[in-house]
Design a protein around this motif. Structure first.
Motif, mmCIF file in Angstrom:
data_model
loop_
_atom_site.group_PDB
_atom_site.id
_atom_site.type_symbol
_atom_site.label_atom_id
_atom_site.label_comp_id
_atom_site.label_asym_id
_atom_site.label_seq_id
_atom_site.Cartn_x
_atom_site.Cartn_y
_atom_site.Cartn_z
ATOM 1 N N GLU A 249 0.751 -1.069 -0.096
ATOM 2 C CA GLU A 249 0.092 0.089 -0.046
ATOM 3 C C GLU A 249 0.604 1.654 -0.744
ATOM 4 O OE1 GLU A 249 -4.115 -0.978 2.257
ATOM 5 O OE2 GLU A 249 -3.398 -0.090 3.560
ATOM 6 N N TRP B 42 0.596 4.143 -2.603
ATOM 7 C CA TRP B 42 0.635 5.600 -1.946
ATOM 8 C C TRP B 42 2.108 6.692 -3.043
ATOM 9 C CZ3 TRP B 42 -3.392 7.539 0.971
ATOM 10 C CH2 TRP B 42 -3.136 9.047 0.480
ATOM 11 N N TYR C 244 0.905 8.666 4.427
ATOM 12 C CA TYR C 244 -0.064 7.830 3.756
ATOM 13 C C TYR C 244 0.324 7.493 6.012
ATOM 14 C CZ TYR C 244 -0.124 2.188 4.542
ATOM 15 O OH TYR C 244 -0.735 0.987 4.308
ATOM 16 N N GLN D 296 -1.459 8.785 7.823
ATOM 17 C CA GLN D 296 -1.417 9.212 8.382
ATOM 18 C C GLN D 296 -3.519 8.427 7.726
ATOM 19 O OE1 GLN D 296 -2.099 13.888 9.079
ATOM 20 N NE2 GLN D 296 -0.260 13.848 7.352
ATOM 21 N N ASP D 297 -3.354 8.654 6.493
ATOM 22 C CA ASP D 297 -4.074 8.101 5.965
ATOM 23 C C ASP D 297 -4.476 6.479 6.623
ATOM 24 O OD1 ASP D 297 -6.533 7.448 3.088
ATOM 25 O OD2 ASP D 297 -5.072 5.725 3.322
ATOM 26 N N LEU D 298 -3.604 5.596 6.730
ATOM 27 C CA LEU D 298 -3.497 4.019 7.292
ATOM 28 C C LEU D 298 -4.454 4.436 8.578
ATOM 29 C CD1 LEU D 298 -3.173 1.245 7.269
ATOM 30 C CD2 LEU D 298 -1.201 1.954 8.285
ATOM 31 N N GLY E 112 -6.293 6.719 9.716
ATOM 32 C CA GLY E 112 -7.951 6.938 9.822
ATOM 33 C C GLY E 112 -9.046 5.784 8.836
ATOM 34 N N ARG E 113 -8.013 4.729 8.239
ATOM 35 C CA ARG E 113 -9.420 3.956 8.230
ATOM 36 C C ARG E 113 -9.405 2.792 8.894
ATOM 37 N NH1 ARG E 113 -5.792 1.198 4.189
ATOM 38 N NH2 ARG E 113 -4.536 2.896 3.993
ATOM 39 N N MET E 114 -8.178 2.530 10.051
ATOM 40 C CA MET E 114 -8.287 2.043 10.751
ATOM 41 C C MET E 114 -8.495 2.369 12.009
ATOM 42 S SD MET E 114 -4.474 -0.180 10.761
ATOM 43 C CE MET E 114 -5.184 -1.276 11.400
ATOM 44 N N ARG E 115 -9.518 3.547 12.632
ATOM 45 C CA ARG E 115 -9.693 4.431 13.653
ATOM 46 C C ARG E 115 -8.560 4.708 14.900
ATOM 47 N NH1 ARG E 115 -11.968 4.830 9.727
ATOM 48 N NH2 ARG E 115 -14.473 5.217 9.313
#
Length: 290
Positions: free
Chosen positions: A256, A260, A275, A277-279, A281-284
């Protein structure tokens, strides 16, 4: 009649006094060094604006620049302890953590040494006010790092002369309690065409070029930041993931992260952080940069 004349004179005097006050500008602010450890210089009021929550990451999160990190850290430690240290120019590739490193090293040294080491950021457009700032700083009981991020000069910009004088020129020179750190994408701070134009119009071309290059020479340390390899990039990803406890299978995360970076056309510390930060966020997962 006399009373009317007096009233008119008083009104005119008040109008003139208000006009003079407007021309004089606001009075200098009262600066409180105990308000924070980081400040932003506001030259219009000669005010050091406290920054209570600086935008920075903890030093151990900065990966892939170990050599320059250690040099900058040691230079800062010497300065905090009252010994000789150099002005530093951190130059090179975008997104490789130049400004993040300055802020992280400042906080790390401040905490380790116990010295009230202050960081004052000067915006690029306020470089011409550096002599005023240094005059203010020389009488403080603190050791101060003056920091300018993304420093460069345009073809018609003469503010670099103020920077040269502030670094170590002039009769007084740089105060012993002040050090200057700057980041730039260019090693010599000035565009090549500017140097060439100066060279072509100068009576002595070599002296014109030396005048421009001598600005960078005012920095005793030049720390270069270069584009990172895939190995370094993935090392940054792993470091962030371990620190924030992001439980994703390592091979999947690497795939991933590489995708990215491909979509952004570059590998860098900034891209790695985006990346993560995105990960997160997706994992909460909440992340705190320290």
């Amino acid at each position: 009649m006399t009373e009317e004349i007096n009233t008119a004179l008083l009104a005119e005097l008040k109008r003139l006094a208000d006009a003079v006050q407007r021309l004089a500008g606001p009075p200098p602010a009262v600066n409180d060094w105990d308000a924070a450890n980081c400040f932003v210089w506001a030259p219009s009021r000669q005010h050091l604006q406290p920054v209570n929550k600086p935008n920075r990451v903890t030093l151990k999160l900065i990966r892939g620049v170990d050599h320059v990190r250690d040099i900058l850290h040691e230079n800062t430690v010497r300065f905090a302890d009252g010994y000789a240290a150099n002005n530093v120019l951190l130059w090179g590739a975008r997104g490789m953590g130049k400004s993040s490193l300055v802020k992280a090293v400042h906080e790390d040294v401040r905490r380790e040494s116990g010295v009230a080491l202050k960081l004052v950021e000067v915006h690029r457009e306020d470089i011409a006010s550096l002599p005023t700032l240094l005059d203010l700083l020389k009488d403080t009981p603190y050791r101060v790092i003056v920091f300018c991020d993304d420093l460069s000069f345009d073809h018609d910009d003469t503010a670099y002369k103020s920077l040269k004088a502030a670094l170590d020129g002039g009769v007084e020179g740089r105060p012993d309690n002040v050090l200057f750190y700057a980041t730039s994408n260019r090693r010599h701070l000035l565009p090549r065409h500017m140097m060439e134009n100066e060279q072509s119009t100068a009576i002595n071309p070599s002296e014109a070029v030396e005048e421009k290059v001598s600005l960078s020479d005012r920095f005793g340390l030049w720390l270069g930041f270069h584009k990172c390899s895939q190995e370094d990039y993935l090392g940054m990803i792993d470091g962030y993931a371990d620190y924030f406890k992001l439980a994703l299978e390592r091979d999947k995360m690497h795939a991933e992260a590489l995708e990215w970076a491909t979509t952004r056309g570059a590998r860098s510390g900034r891209v790695a952080w985006q990346y993560i930060q995105d990960l997160a966020g997706r994992m909460r997962v909440h992340i705190d940069r320290g």
